[in-house]
Design an enzyme around this catalytic site. Structure first.
Site, short mmCIF file in Angstrom:
data_model
loop_
_atom_site.label_atom_id
_atom_site.label_comp_id
_atom_site.label_asym_id
_atom_site.label_seq_id
_atom_site.Cartn_x
_atom_site.Cartn_y
_atom_site.Cartn_z
N LYS A 125 0.12 -1.18 -9.23
CA LYS A 125 -1.16 -1.89 -9.70
C LYS A 125 -0.57 -3.06 -10.48
O LYS A 125 0.48 -3.01 -11.23
CB LYS A 125 -1.81 -0.83 -10.73
CG LYS A 125 -3.36 -1.09 -10.70
CD LYS A 125 -3.95 -0.70 -9.64
CE LYS A 125 -5.72 -0.68 -9.54
NZ LYS A 125 -6.09 -0.09 -8.58
N SER A 368 -6.66 0.67 3.26
CA SER A 368 -5.55 -0.26 3.28
C SER A 368 -4.18 0.24 4.15
O SER A 368 -3.56 -0.46 4.75
CB SER A 368 -5.17 -0.07 1.63
OG SER A 368 -5.88 -1.10 1.10
#
Ligand code: NAD
Length: 445
Positions: A125, A368
């Site tokens: 992240k 994704s």
């Protein structure tokens, strides 16, 4: 083993800091849940030692020349948690509250999501401490490009693959792709996902997280005997995830009576006009300014007598203060980390069925993954194909977590952690780090 684990100082906890604030540190929350899952599976505490911190974190300066000529030097982060299943993968957040512990926690949740869904990825992240609403479009583009340049040594299609998160979108992914390609010297669309279709995005990616959220709600409703047609829901947040969740719930015949966003909330007992709000949000970004509906406060939102409550904004929304107000049968965690441990305990005491974040919102990383696969093949699927594959993944993942819950006689959140950590333990065993261990359930994913 238990004694040693109890003595461990929880990452993210700070001696002297009030307990309720420590409780809400997402890094401390995810670490505590991971530790419990490792013990719950009878795994050696060394497995927790491997999982308790990201393999790599980077803090970067992100200098931007503002339109008035001044340079503002923003701070950005990237955390890469664990890469034994594949390259790390996870979104980029632009928000004033971004901090390193939040980014680390979000990277750990990404590892677990990929593991639960059976995707060949680890978790990552990133984020920049910024209020993008204060930037001009040119400043935002420069910030996006500068941030990606700063991460250049640690990212790439086989290393770490970014995606959108709070306040980032396909256009920002497009700028980042362009910057990455400029430096690499050739076109590498698999470096980033959630990008516009024309430069290698996947059909169905914009809708994927909300679509996946609704798929898990359908699975939960089936098991609870709740008829969705005519059921009621309230949604916190009307960005990418909240708005798409509203769209697909509406298609299921669910009456959405309340929606809130960063500025306020709207309510209609007979149900809000979702197609009109989706249209309005396209140009206004917020829906709380839509005229003709009653306004509601945050407190009123949590007290709504609805069947399904969906936090789709930020962390730490369902707390020791707000959880007692909740009357819903299902809490579907579309956001990451919306529930604190104190809030979770109250939801459990009230018998509310929680679809935990690492299962509920994993449709985003799943599509994704499909985008990355299509980029690798150079062959692109129709939206129907993407959605069918997503449906299969989400149903199987829900099945695995639900079966784990029954097998271990626990709740859905703990079961999701057990399923994720169990999958990682299988990979650790294959690589020689763990011995003599087998998964307690037969997985479908
Ligand atoms: P977004 O930026 O598109 O939307 C965020 C929404 O939350 C906005 O409507 C904003 O007004 C609202 N909001 C912010 N603060 C609020 C508050 N205090 N009360 C009520 N609403 C508030 O972001 P997003 O991509 O929709 O992400 C939302 C959540 O879903 C985050 O937790 C994110 O990590 C998670 N998530 C996103 C994806 C994805 O594909 N975008 C995937 C998985 C999980």
């Amino acid at each position: 083993m238990a004694t040693i684990l109890e003595k461990t100082v929880m990452p993210g906890s700070e001696p002297g800091k009030p307990a309720d604030l420590q409780d809400n540190n997402p890094y401390a929350i995810v670490s505590g849940l991971l530790k419990e899952a490792v013990a719950g599976l009878g795994l050696d505490e060394n497995v927790y030692r491997l999982l308790e911190k990201p393999i790599r974190t980077l803090e970067v300066a992100v200098p931007v020349r503002m339109d008035d000529g001044q340079i503002v030097n923003f701070t950005g982060y990237r955390a890469q948690h664990f890469d034994i299943l594949g390259p790390t993968k996870g979104g980029i957040r632009f928000h004033p509250d971004v901090n390193l512990d939040e980014v680390k926690a979000l990277s750990m949740w990404m590892t677990l999501k990929s593991a639960i869904l059976g995707l060949p990825f680890g978790g990552a992240k990133g984020g920049v401490i910024v209020d993008p609403g204060q930037l001009s479009e040119r400043e935002l583009e420069e910030l996006s490009r500068t941030y990606i340049r700063a991460l250049m040594p640690i990212i790439g299609p086989e290393k770490d693959i970014p995606a959108p998160d709070v306040n980032t979108n396909p256009q920002i992914m497009g700028w980042m792709l362009d910057e990455y390609d400029k430096f690499r010297g050739f076109n590498a669309p698999g470096f980033i996902t959630g990008k516009p279709l024309i430069v290698g995005g996947s059909r169905g990616r914009v809708e994927a997280t909300g679509r996946g959220v609704v798929m898990t709600i359908v699975e939960a409703a089936k098991r609870l005997g709740l008829e969705l047609n005519g059921a009621t829901a309230a949604i916190q947040g009307f960005g990418n995830v909240g708005s798409m969740t509203a769209r697909f719930l509406h298609e299921q015949g669910v009456k959405i009576v309340a929606i809130t966003d960063a500025r306020g909330g709207i309510y209609a007992r007979d149900g809000l006009d979702i197609p009109a709000l989706l249209e309005y949000a396209r140009s206004h970004k917020l829906v709380s300014t839509y005229e003709g509906y009653e306004s509601i406060s945050n407190e009123a939102f949590f007290s709504m007598p609805v069947d399904i409550l969906i936090p789709a904004a930020l962390e730490n929304q369902i707390t020791g203060q707000t959880a007692p107000l909740i009357k819903a049968r299902i809490v579907a965690e579309a956001a990451n980390g919306p529930t604190t441990p104190a809030g979770d305990k109250i939801l459990a005491q009230k018998g509310i069925f929680v679809i935990p974040d690492i299962l509920c919102n994993s449709g985003g990383v799943t599509v994704s993954y499909f985008e990355w696969v299509q980029n690798t093949m150079g062959y692109y699927w129709k939206e129907r194909e993407v959605n069918e594959k997503l449906q299969e993944k989400m149903e199987c993942a829900f099945h695995d977590v639900y079966e784990m819950m029954k097998e271990k006689q626990t709740d859905m959140r703990k079961a999701a952690y057990l399923a994720g950590v169990g999958h990682l333990a299988e990979a650790l065993q294959a690589r020689g780090w763990v011995k003599g261990w087998s998964m307690p359930i037969e997985r479908k994913v």
